[in-house]
Design a protein around this motif. Structure first.
Motif, short mmCIF file in Angstrom:
data_model
loop_
_atom_site.label_atom_id
_atom_site.label_comp_id
_atom_site.label_asym_id
_atom_site.label_seq_id
_atom_site.Cartn_x
_atom_site.Cartn_y
_atom_site.Cartn_z
N GLY A 52 60.63 54.78 39.73
CA GLY A 52 60.62 55.42 41.05
C GLY A 52 61.97 55.48 41.70
N GLY A 53 63.02 55.64 40.92
CA GLY A 53 64.35 55.67 41.51
C GLY A 53 64.74 54.34 42.13
N GLY A 54 64.20 53.26 41.59
CA GLY A 54 64.49 51.93 42.12
C GLY A 54 63.41 51.40 43.03
N ASP A 55 62.45 52.27 43.43
CA ASP A 55 61.37 51.84 44.31
C ASP A 55 60.15 51.34 43.56
OD1 ASP A 55 62.84 52.50 46.56
OD2 ASP A 55 62.10 54.56 46.59
N GLY A 56 60.13 51.51 42.25
CA GLY A 56 58.97 51.09 41.47
C GLY A 56 57.89 52.14 41.47
N PRO A 57 56.78 51.89 40.76
CA PRO A 57 55.66 52.84 40.71
C PRO A 57 55.01 52.99 42.08
CG PRO A 57 55.46 51.10 39.04
CD PRO A 57 56.52 50.67 40.01
N PRO A 58 54.25 54.07 42.28
CA PRO A 58 53.50 54.21 43.53
C PRO A 58 52.57 53.01 43.75
CG PRO A 58 53.45 56.27 42.29
CD PRO A 58 54.05 55.23 41.39
N ARG A 59 52.48 52.55 44.96
CA ARG A 59 51.67 51.36 45.26
C ARG A 59 50.20 51.57 44.87
NH1 ARG A 59 52.24 48.47 50.98
NH2 ARG A 59 54.21 47.93 49.96
N HIS A 60 49.71 52.79 45.05
CA HIS A 60 48.29 53.03 44.73
C HIS A 60 48.00 52.79 43.25
CE1 HIS A 60 47.11 54.39 48.67
NE2 HIS A 60 48.05 55.30 48.69
N ALA A 61 48.99 53.04 42.38
CA ALA A 61 48.79 52.77 40.96
C ALA A 61 48.72 51.27 40.71
CB ALA A 61 49.91 53.40 40.14
N LEU A 62 49.50 50.51 41.43
CA LEU A 62 49.56 49.07 41.24
C LEU A 62 48.35 48.35 41.83
CD1 LEU A 62 53.29 48.84 42.27
CD2 LEU A 62 52.44 48.26 39.99
N GLN A 63 47.70 48.98 42.80
CA GLN A 63 46.61 48.31 43.51
C GLN A 63 45.27 48.99 43.27
OE1 GLN A 63 47.93 47.78 47.62
NE2 GLN A 63 49.19 46.05 47.01
N ARG A 64 45.12 49.64 42.13
CA ARG A 64 43.84 50.24 41.77
C ARG A 64 42.82 49.16 41.42
NH1 ARG A 64 44.10 55.72 39.75
NH2 ARG A 64 42.44 55.22 38.26
N ALA A 65 41.55 49.48 41.61
CA ALA A 65 40.49 48.57 41.18
C ALA A 65 40.25 48.73 39.68
CB ALA A 65 39.21 48.89 41.95
N ALA A 119 47.29 47.96 31.39
CA ALA A 119 47.97 48.26 32.65
C ALA A 119 48.45 46.98 33.33
CB ALA A 119 47.04 49.03 33.58
N VAL A 120 47.62 45.95 33.31
CA VAL A 120 48.01 44.67 33.91
C VAL A 120 49.24 44.11 33.19
CG1 VAL A 120 47.29 42.30 34.37
CG2 VAL A 120 45.66 44.18 34.67
N ALA A 121 49.25 44.23 31.88
CA ALA A 121 50.39 43.72 31.12
C ALA A 121 51.68 44.44 31.49
CB ALA A 121 50.11 43.89 29.62
N VAL A 122 51.60 45.75 31.71
CA VAL A 122 52.78 46.51 32.13
C VAL A 122 53.27 46.03 33.50
CG1 VAL A 122 53.61 48.79 32.83
CG2 VAL A 122 52.24 48.55 30.76
N ALA A 142 42.66 43.86 42.85
CA ALA A 142 42.89 43.22 41.56
C ALA A 142 41.97 42.02 41.39
CB ALA A 142 44.35 42.78 41.44
N GLU A 143 41.60 41.76 40.15
CA GLU A 143 40.81 40.56 39.86
C GLU A 143 41.69 39.32 40.09
OE1 GLU A 143 39.19 40.82 35.97
OE2 GLU A 143 38.31 42.81 36.30
N THR A 144 41.08 38.30 40.63
CA THR A 144 41.83 37.08 40.95
C THR A 144 42.53 36.50 39.73
OG1 THR A 144 40.25 36.60 42.72
CG2 THR A 144 41.64 34.80 41.99
N ALA A 145 41.84 36.50 38.60
CA ALA A 145 42.44 35.94 37.38
C ALA A 145 43.66 36.74 36.94
CB ALA A 145 41.40 35.91 36.26
N GLN A 146 43.65 38.05 37.21
CA GLN A 146 44.80 38.87 36.87
C GLN A 146 45.98 38.55 37.78
OE1 GLN A 146 43.16 42.82 37.29
NE2 GLN A 146 42.52 42.92 35.15
N ARG A 147 45.74 38.46 39.08
CA ARG A 147 46.81 38.13 40.02
C ARG A 147 47.38 36.75 39.72
NH1 ARG A 147 44.41 37.19 44.71
NH2 ARG A 147 46.39 37.05 45.77
N ALA A 148 46.50 35.82 39.34
CA ALA A 148 46.93 34.43 39.13
C ALA A 148 47.96 34.31 38.02
CB ALA A 148 45.72 33.56 38.82
N ARG A 149 48.04 35.29 37.15
CA ARG A 149 49.00 35.23 36.05
C ARG A 149 50.44 35.37 36.54
NH1 ARG A 149 46.06 39.55 32.25
NH2 ARG A 149 48.01 39.45 31.03
#
Length: 464
Positions: free
Chosen positions: A31-44, A50-53, A72-79
């Motif tokens: 994203g030109g240094g801003d990273g991916p769109p937030r909606h992609a990162l916070q999808r259900a 995708a989590v690995a990326v 996000a699932e709690t176990a995914q965030r906890a990583r």
């Protein structure tokens, strides 16, 4: 990047039909240094690839957004607990900053919280202790932690602590821990309350909830100090309650009028004034009893507006109390019902929407699972107010011809709603992708073909 290309990309990022290969491509974008769109990162329901990326993304902002996702699932965030960036770990420790009041954020597992509490960076430890998402079991476990800030937090779970741990906290070598412990114990111990009253930092709160010696209560009444806090105290003698009920200070009279032991006749005989925007958040005995049917019944059936408003915050209202509050004709009661209760009647939701279109409360009403859908096209497609014409898009009976017509509506919100509807004819959907104010809605349209989604990524410069 051209603005509407960025808008279309943002829409595609939240498109529920986005295929995994395109999602992975989008998540790898810098994203030109801003990273991916937030909606992609916070999808259900993000798939494991995708989590690995995300977890390995070189931009810490991307990992922060994921750490604070409500979906996000709690176990995914906890990583992320071992992430190299303390900012990411602090974001994980605190959790989501904002959430829909109708959703619940699952706490991180106790063992993950324990690791974060032992983090070498103080910002991570502070973020964890400030988090509103901690499990009560973890908060109670902090009573014996070596960090005074953690022991101080344990006092939030005072009633869950065994007697030995309470005694230890009351005698802790750290004065802030002792103060927090004393504020938990003072409800049942007048001696502890008397000690707190000598400390200017704790006097007001001790007066609000501590067990009082009569002499202390009389002294504060005579000195007219912290009277509004004193007026809430459950142990205040009845004759002093009566004196404060006619106090010249309006805030004091209002506090007395909210006391739980008062009968309705006595309560409503007090001369009090309720602000038009006062939501009753501070009525502690109702807040503590939002799952207690008897507390809710007393509050919801009261003629006192603040008690009814406080009860309307409960997601546990039984059907008869829901019907009672829905008939209250109090706009704030209706707003609170639409935000906090899953069974709010359709007519209440429509009144909130009609009164507050364009506000957070109206959005909460419109996104409520019981907000009406059938018949809206016939009622509102030709309404003079664009906010109402937008509702026609919600109707399952709305035709593709009507949806296309509304995509050209004078009101931008109506055009955007139509652009995001899967019934929009494909030729118009493709056009909308190139209209600045419609590009985001069109990108999120689940009927958008996969090749069109890929084209959006191409135009936005997302590497293949």
């Amino acid at each position: 990047m051209v603005a509407f290309h960025a808008s279309a990309l943002d829409g595609v990022a939240r498109n529920p039909a986005l295929p995994t290969p395109l999602l992975l491509r989008l998540l790898a974008f810098d994203g030109g240094g801003d990273g991916p769109p937030r909606h992609a990162l916070q999808r259900a329901g993000l798939p494991e690839p995708a989590v690995a990326v995300i977890l390995a993304h070189p931009n810490p902002g991307a990992r922060i957004d994921f750490a604070m996702s409500t979906r996000a699932e709690t176990a995914q965030r906890a990583r992320l607990a071992d992430d190299p960036s303390p900012k990411v770990r602090a974001a994980l420790a605190y959790g989501p900053e904002w959430r829909d009041p109708r959703t619940t954020v699952a706490p991180l597992p106790d063992d993950v919280c324990a690791r974060l509490l032992d983090d070498p960076d103080p910002s991570v430890r502070t973020a964890l202790l400030d988090s509103p998402h901690l499990a009560p079991s973890f908060v109670a476990s902090l009573a014996t932690h070596r960090d005074p800030a953690a022991r101080r937090s344990a006092a939030r779970a005072w009633e869950k602590l065994p007697p030995g741990e309470r005694s230890a906290l009351l005698g802790d070598h750290d004065p802030e821990v002792r103060r927090a412990a004393a504020l938990g114990e003072c409800r049942r111990d007048a001696r502890v309350t008397a000690e707190l009253l000598r400390d200017p930092k704790s006097a007001a709160e001790a007066l609000r909830r501590g067990l009082l010696h009569r002499a202390d209560a009389e002294r504060y009444v005579a000195e007219r100090t912290h009277l509004a806090a004193l007026a809430e105290n459950p142990s205040l003698p009845a004759d002093l309650v009566e004196r404060l009920a006619v106090d010249p200070d309006e805030a004091v009279r209002l506090a007395v009028s909210l006391r739980p032991e008062l009968g309705e006749t006595r309560r409503m005989a007090i001369d009090f004034t309720v602000g038009a925007f006062d939501r009753g958040d501070g009525v502690q005995w109702v807040r503590d009893g939002l799952a207690d049917t008897e507390v809710l019944r007393r509050a919801a059936a009261s003629a006192h507006p603040l008690l009814r408003r406080a009860a309307a915050r409960s997601p546990h209202l039984p059907p008869d109390l829901m019907r009672l509050l829905a008939r209250s004709e109090d706009p704030l009661v209706e707003d609170l019902l639409s935000v906090h209760h899953s069974d709010t009647p359709e007519e209440v939701l429509m009144r909130v929407y009609a009164r507050l279109g364009g506000t957070f409360s109206a959005w909460m009403a419109e996104t409520h699972p019981r907000f009406p859908r059938e018949g809206l096209a016939a009622r509102y497609a030709d309404h003079p107010d664009g906010n109402y014409r937008r509702l026609a898009v919600r109707d399952p009976a709305a035709t593709p011809m009507l949806i296309e017509r509304l995509s050209h509506d004078p009101a931008v919100w109506t055009r955007q709603a139509a652009a995001g509807d899967p019934r929009l004819p494909l030729h118009r959907l493709r056009e909308a992708l190139h209209v600045p104010e419609l590009a985001s809605s069109a990108g999120a349209n689940p009927a958008l073909p996969e090749d069109e989604m890929a084209a959006v990524l191409n135009r936005a410069g997302v590497p293949a």
